[in-house]
Design a protein around this motif. Sequence first.
Motif, mmCIF file in Angstrom:
data_model
loop_
_atom_site.group_PDB
_atom_site.id
_atom_site.type_symbol
_atom_site.label_atom_id
_atom_site.label_comp_id
_atom_site.label_asym_id
_atom_site.label_seq_id
_atom_site.Cartn_x
_atom_site.Cartn_y
_atom_site.Cartn_z
ATOM 1 N N LEU A 135 0.852 -1.191 0.000
ATOM 2 C CA LEU A 135 0.000 0.000 0.000
ATOM 3 C C LEU A 135 0.884 1.235 0.000
ATOM 4 N N ARG A 136 0.354 2.315 -0.547
ATOM 5 C CA ARG A 136 1.003 3.624 -0.467
ATOM 6 C C ARG A 136 0.094 4.536 0.350
ATOM 7 N N VAL A 137 0.621 5.041 1.456
ATOM 8 C CA VAL A 137 -0.195 5.766 2.428
ATOM 9 C C VAL A 137 0.425 7.123 2.727
ATOM 10 N N MET A 138 -0.375 8.180 2.621
ATOM 11 C CA MET A 138 0.045 9.513 3.052
ATOM 12 C C MET A 138 -0.421 9.739 4.491
ATOM 13 N N ILE A 139 0.505 10.168 5.344
ATOM 14 C CA ILE A 139 0.179 10.538 6.720
ATOM 15 C C ILE A 139 0.291 12.054 6.824
ATOM 16 N N PHE A 140 -0.849 12.726 6.957
ATOM 17 C CA PHE A 140 -0.917 14.192 6.975
ATOM 18 C C PHE A 140 -1.030 14.656 8.417
ATOM 19 N N THR A 141 -0.085 15.495 8.868
ATOM 20 C CA THR A 141 -0.003 15.876 10.280
ATOM 21 C C THR A 141 -0.081 17.385 10.511
ATOM 22 N N ASN A 179 5.587 10.282 18.362
ATOM 23 C CA ASN A 179 5.477 8.844 18.618
ATOM 24 C C ASN A 179 4.447 8.207 17.697
ATOM 25 N N ALA A 180 3.412 8.962 17.338
ATOM 26 C CA ALA A 180 2.429 8.447 16.386
ATOM 27 C C ALA A 180 3.075 8.208 15.024
ATOM 28 N N MET A 181 3.928 9.128 14.605
ATOM 29 C CA MET A 181 4.639 8.955 13.336
ATOM 30 C C MET A 181 5.563 7.741 13.391
ATOM 31 N N LYS A 182 6.253 7.583 14.504
ATOM 32 C CA LYS A 182 7.108 6.418 14.679
ATOM 33 C C LYS A 182 6.294 5.138 14.552
ATOM 34 N N ALA A 183 5.109 5.123 15.156
ATOM 35 C CA ALA A 183 4.248 3.939 15.088
ATOM 36 C C ALA A 183 3.852 3.633 13.653
ATOM 37 N N PHE A 184 3.468 4.665 12.901
ATOM 38 C CA PHE A 184 3.073 4.433 11.519
ATOM 39 C C PHE A 184 4.256 3.983 10.669
ATOM 40 N N TYR A 185 5.427 4.516 10.963
ATOM 41 C CA TYR A 185 6.613 4.049 10.252
ATOM 42 C C TYR A 185 6.831 2.561 10.500
ATOM 43 N N GLN A 201 4.427 1.723 1.770
ATOM 44 C CA GLN A 201 5.194 2.951 1.571
ATOM 45 C C GLN A 201 4.472 4.074 2.299
ATOM 46 N N ILE A 202 5.122 4.627 3.311
ATOM 47 C CA ILE A 202 4.519 5.674 4.139
ATOM 48 C C ILE A 202 5.166 7.012 3.812
ATOM 49 N N THR A 203 4.353 8.004 3.517
ATOM 50 C CA THR A 203 4.825 9.361 3.263
ATOM 51 C C THR A 203 4.272 10.282 4.339
ATOM 52 N N PHE A 204 5.147 10.869 5.147
ATOM 53 C CA PHE A 204 4.742 11.823 6.183
ATOM 54 C C PHE A 204 4.828 13.236 5.619
ATOM 55 N N THR A 205 3.825 14.046 5.886
ATOM 56 C CA THR A 205 3.882 15.416 5.379
ATOM 57 C C THR A 205 2.951 16.350 6.152
ATOM 58 N N LYS A 214 -1.435 8.856 -6.330
ATOM 59 C CA LYS A 214 -0.299 8.000 -6.010
ATOM 60 C C LYS A 214 -0.532 7.181 -4.740
ATOM 61 N N PHE A 215 -1.589 7.522 -3.972
ATOM 62 C CA PHE A 215 -1.800 6.914 -2.667
ATOM 63 C C PHE A 215 -3.065 6.059 -2.639
ATOM 64 N N ASP A 216 -2.986 4.956 -1.880
ATOM 65 C CA ASP A 216 -4.163 4.117 -1.647
ATOM 66 C C ASP A 216 -5.023 4.665 -0.516
ATOM 67 N N ALA A 217 -4.410 5.386 0.403
ATOM 68 C CA ALA A 217 -5.151 5.958 1.528
ATOM 69 C C ALA A 217 -4.439 7.212 2.026
ATOM 70 N N VAL A 218 -5.233 8.135 2.546
ATOM 71 C CA VAL A 218 -4.732 9.353 3.180
ATOM 72 C C VAL A 218 -5.187 9.336 4.631
ATOM 73 N N VAL A 219 -4.256 9.543 5.559
ATOM 74 C CA VAL A 219 -4.554 9.556 6.991
ATOM 75 C C VAL A 219 -4.395 10.969 7.517
ATOM 76 N N PHE A 220 -5.443 11.508 8.116
ATOM 77 C CA PHE A 220 -5.340 12.761 8.860
ATOM 78 C C PHE A 220 -5.002 12.384 10.297
ATOM 79 N N LEU A 221 -3.723 12.481 10.639
ATOM 80 C CA LEU A 221 -3.215 12.052 11.934
ATOM 81 C C LEU A 221 -3.049 13.245 12.865
#
Length: 256
Positions: free
Chosen positions: A26-32, A44-50, A59-63, A76-83
């Motif tokens: 999966l390709r996942v965007m983590i939006f913070t 720590n949440a980012m560390k967990a997702f990594y 593939q995790i993309t933090f931004t 490009k992403f299968d899912a977007v996470v609002f973290l």
Amino acid sequence: MKKIIILALCVLYGISSTSKAAQPNLRVMIFTKTAGFYHASIPNAMKAFYEIGRKQKWQITFTEDSTLFTDQELKKFDAVVFLLTTGNNLLNEKQKVALQHYVENGGGFVGVHTATDTEYKWPWYEKLVGAHFLGHPPVHEGKLVIENKNHPSTQCFEADTVKWTDEFYTFDRNPRLNTNLAILVSIDEKSYNITENPWFKNVNLVMGDHPLIWCQQVGKGRSFQTALGHTPEVYDNSLFRKHLTGAIQWAAAKNN
């Protein structure tokens, strides 16, 4: 300071949790991005997702960069996470349209904890997350009621009720009244001191029927919202990591 911490994490853990040579599951965007309260649990949440990404071969993309919200980039992403996002106007009007197009045309969305404390003035987003944050008591131990044990995000709990320590949100409406939403987990309000309210004066925190986790179909896409995830420690909890993993798999329409 918060952006420096997040950028340092991205350097330390890598913008992607898989090598470029490997084909990620999966390709996942983590939006913070935050425009309001900043949670100390974000690093720590980012560390967990990594670490979830490494385990699942995602593939995790933090931004925090809202300019990634274009049709071209989002596809490009299968899912977007609002973290742990907070506040209004995280996206401009064109970026909002791009996210709406993305989800309604088959993209996955996952909101974690304060995703409901985000974009109060955007009607489509309000429908996407299902309700908006109203207030909460301090962190308590309470009893989660697992209403659907068959969902990928809840199979990890393996019980009808689970003791859980977190910050339990009250919402501006009862999500159960929205027939588009499938309620997965609620909380027994008698199991914690919901009337302890040192911060939100003139706000009634009691809902009676009190959902915390739900999901829905949005056009051709899927939206998942969990109110759990306030403290840094919860992101080290193996059950919570499995909960987040199942949520993303479901939203991305994988393994279902």
